[in-house]
Motif scaffolding. Structure first.
Motif, short mmCIF file in Angstrom:
data_model
loop_
_atom_site.label_atom_id
_atom_site.label_comp_id
_atom_site.label_asym_id
_atom_site.label_seq_id
_atom_site.Cartn_x
_atom_site.Cartn_y
_atom_site.Cartn_z
N ASP A 104 0.83 -1.22 0.00
CA ASP A 104 0.00 0.00 0.00
C ASP A 104 0.85 1.26 0.00
O ASP A 104 0.53 2.25 -0.66
CB ASP A 104 -0.94 0.00 1.21
CG ASP A 104 -2.02 -1.06 1.11
OD1 ASP A 104 -2.23 -1.59 -0.01
OD2 ASP A 104 -2.64 -1.37 2.14
N SER A 105 1.96 1.25 0.75
CA SER A 105 2.80 2.44 0.85
C SER A 105 3.50 2.73 -0.47
O SER A 105 3.77 3.90 -0.79
CB SER A 105 3.83 2.26 1.96
OG SER A 105 4.77 1.25 1.65
N ILE A 106 3.81 1.69 -1.26
CA ILE A 106 4.50 1.89 -2.53
C ILE A 106 3.51 2.20 -3.65
O ILE A 106 3.77 3.10 -4.47
CB ILE A 106 5.33 0.64 -2.89
CG1 ILE A 106 6.46 0.47 -1.89
CG2 ILE A 106 5.89 0.75 -4.30
CD1 ILE A 106 7.25 -0.80 -2.05
N SER A 107 2.40 1.50 -3.67
CA SER A 107 1.47 1.66 -4.80
C SER A 107 0.83 3.04 -4.83
O SER A 107 0.88 3.74 -5.85
CB SER A 107 0.40 0.57 -4.76
OG SER A 107 -0.33 0.63 -3.56
N GLY A 108 0.24 3.47 -3.70
CA GLY A 108 -0.41 4.77 -3.67
C GLY A 108 -1.40 4.91 -4.81
O GLY A 108 -2.11 3.96 -5.17
N ILE A 130 9.10 -11.15 -4.63
CA ILE A 130 9.46 -10.22 -5.70
C ILE A 130 8.14 -9.67 -6.24
O ILE A 130 7.34 -10.42 -6.80
CB ILE A 130 10.26 -10.90 -6.82
CG1 ILE A 130 11.54 -11.51 -6.24
CG2 ILE A 130 10.62 -9.89 -7.92
CD1 ILE A 130 12.33 -12.33 -7.24
N ILE A 131 7.92 -8.38 -6.04
CA ILE A 131 6.62 -7.77 -6.34
C ILE A 131 6.80 -6.74 -7.46
O ILE A 131 7.60 -5.83 -7.35
CB ILE A 131 6.02 -7.09 -5.10
CG1 ILE A 131 5.91 -8.10 -3.96
CG2 ILE A 131 4.66 -6.50 -5.43
CD1 ILE A 131 5.47 -7.49 -2.65
N THR A 132 6.03 -6.93 -8.53
CA THR A 132 6.09 -6.03 -9.68
C THR A 132 4.86 -5.14 -9.71
O THR A 132 3.73 -5.62 -9.62
CB THR A 132 6.17 -6.83 -10.99
OG1 THR A 132 7.29 -7.72 -10.93
CG2 THR A 132 6.34 -5.90 -12.18
N PHE A 133 5.09 -3.84 -9.84
CA PHE A 133 4.00 -2.88 -9.96
C PHE A 133 3.92 -2.36 -11.39
O PHE A 133 4.88 -2.45 -12.16
CB PHE A 133 4.22 -1.69 -9.01
CG PHE A 133 4.13 -2.04 -7.55
CD1 PHE A 133 2.92 -1.92 -6.88
CD2 PHE A 133 5.24 -2.49 -6.86
CE1 PHE A 133 2.83 -2.24 -5.53
CE2 PHE A 133 5.16 -2.81 -5.51
CZ PHE A 133 3.95 -2.69 -4.85
N GLY A 134 2.75 -1.82 -11.74
CA GLY A 134 2.57 -1.17 -13.03
C GLY A 134 2.20 0.28 -12.83
O GLY A 134 1.67 0.66 -11.77
N ASN A 135 2.47 1.11 -13.83
CA ASN A 135 2.15 2.53 -13.76
C ASN A 135 0.72 2.76 -14.24
O ASN A 135 0.33 2.25 -15.30
CB ASN A 135 3.13 3.33 -14.62
CG ASN A 135 3.17 4.80 -14.24
OD1 ASN A 135 2.14 5.46 -14.18
ND2 ASN A 135 4.36 5.31 -14.00
N ASN A 136 -0.05 3.50 -13.48
CA ASN A 136 -1.44 3.77 -13.85
C ASN A 136 -1.57 4.68 -15.07
O ASN A 136 -2.63 4.73 -15.70
CB ASN A 136 -2.20 4.41 -12.68
CG ASN A 136 -2.59 3.40 -11.62
OD1 ASN A 136 -2.98 2.28 -11.94
ND2 ASN A 136 -2.45 3.77 -10.36
N GLU A 137 -0.50 5.40 -15.40
CA GLU A 137 -0.53 6.33 -16.52
C GLU A 137 0.10 5.70 -17.76
O GLU A 137 1.05 4.92 -17.65
CB GLU A 137 0.23 7.62 -16.18
CG GLU A 137 -0.34 8.38 -14.99
CD GLU A 137 -1.71 8.96 -15.25
OE1 GLU A 137 -2.00 9.25 -16.43
OE2 GLU A 137 -2.50 9.10 -14.29
#
Length: 262
Positions: A104-108, A130-137
């Motif tokens: 939660d703190s990283i995704s925002g 190992i957690i991969t995030f994506g950009n909402n934009e």
């Protein structure tokens, strides 16, 4: 009865979205099935059959995971897929408050969860992540913030806390590379990226890191890039830490690694 021009326009659009959706699922090695409209679709829970109602559209997709489902049209399936399975990942891991706090703190508001892989990089029998995030934009060449999405390595400690390593310079990067998957083998993990410019080339990048059991740090181990050009030419590049020296995971930069591979 003749069908109007609008029908054929809609059908053409649906076929195009279907092709994009299946290509995306194939890239993730996801199993799926095609069904005709007259079939009854559902699942069993506690011995009872739960019917999944049809969508208003004739062309739609059903996501299903652990007795949760969602029906939606084929537009923007990439974001919808990751959001759906992100929600189910959060439910499955709700008991791990520390991991949820970190996510939660990283995704925002800027990022969403794409992939989570449990492993044991330091061979201590405690689960690392190992957690991969994506950009909402969508990527904007004039906006550097759209060219980043964190990939986070969590090394579990005995006190239920984690050592947190963050790198946001792996993808989408200046080349607009897309995340494909993460593969782990013992203390090594490889992040695979892909890119394509129609009628020009298709490329794949393989970025391998190694957890050093003595130094207790993660270093870049190997970098490879394969390019298939539309004219049939193939290019391959491979370099190791003998070429680029010691690069910590958190200092790796996909934008300039090729310069260090001479």
């Amino acid at each position: 009865m003749q069908k109007g021009d609008d029908f054929y326009t809609i059908a053409d659009d649906a076929n195009a979205y279907y092709a994009i959706a299946t290509e995306y699922l194939d890239s993730l090695k996801i199993k799926y099935t095609n069904n005709v409209d007259d079939k009854i679709i559902g699942y069993k829970i506690n011995g009872e059959f739960v019917h999944i109602p049809k969508n208003k559209s004739s062309w739609y997709v059903i996501f299903f995971n652990d007795n949760y489902y969602k029906t939606l049209d084929l537009v923007n399936i990439r974001n919808e897929y990751t959001k759906f399975f992100n929600q189910n990942f959060t439910k499955e891991n709700s008991g791990n408050s520390e991991m949820k706090r970190i996510i939660d703190s990283i995704s925002g508001k800027q990022y969403f969860l794409v992939n989570n892989l449990e492993c044991d990089l330091n061979n201590d029998s405690l689960p690392d992540q190992i957690i991969t995030f994506g950009n909402n934009e969508e990527i904007d060449a004039q906006n550097p913030d759209t060219k980043i999405a964190p990939i986070v390595v969590l090394i579990k400690k005995n006190n239920k806390k984690y050592n947190i390593l963050v790198n946001d310079k792996i993808y989408p990067n200046n080349f607009a590379d897309a995340f494909k998957k993460v593969v782990v083998k013992n203390s090594y993990f490889t992040i695979e990226l892909s890119n394509e410019i129609p009628d020009q080339y298709i490329s794949s990048k393989y970025i391998t890191f190694k957890y050093d059991l003595i130094l207790k740090k993660i270093f870049l181990f190997k970098y490879g890039k394969n390019t298939d050009w539309s004219n049939g030419k193939k290019d391959k590049r491979l370099c190791t830490n003998k070429n680029f020296g010691e690069i910590l995971y958190e200092n790796f930069n996909a934008n300039n690694i090729a310069e260090k591979c001479n």
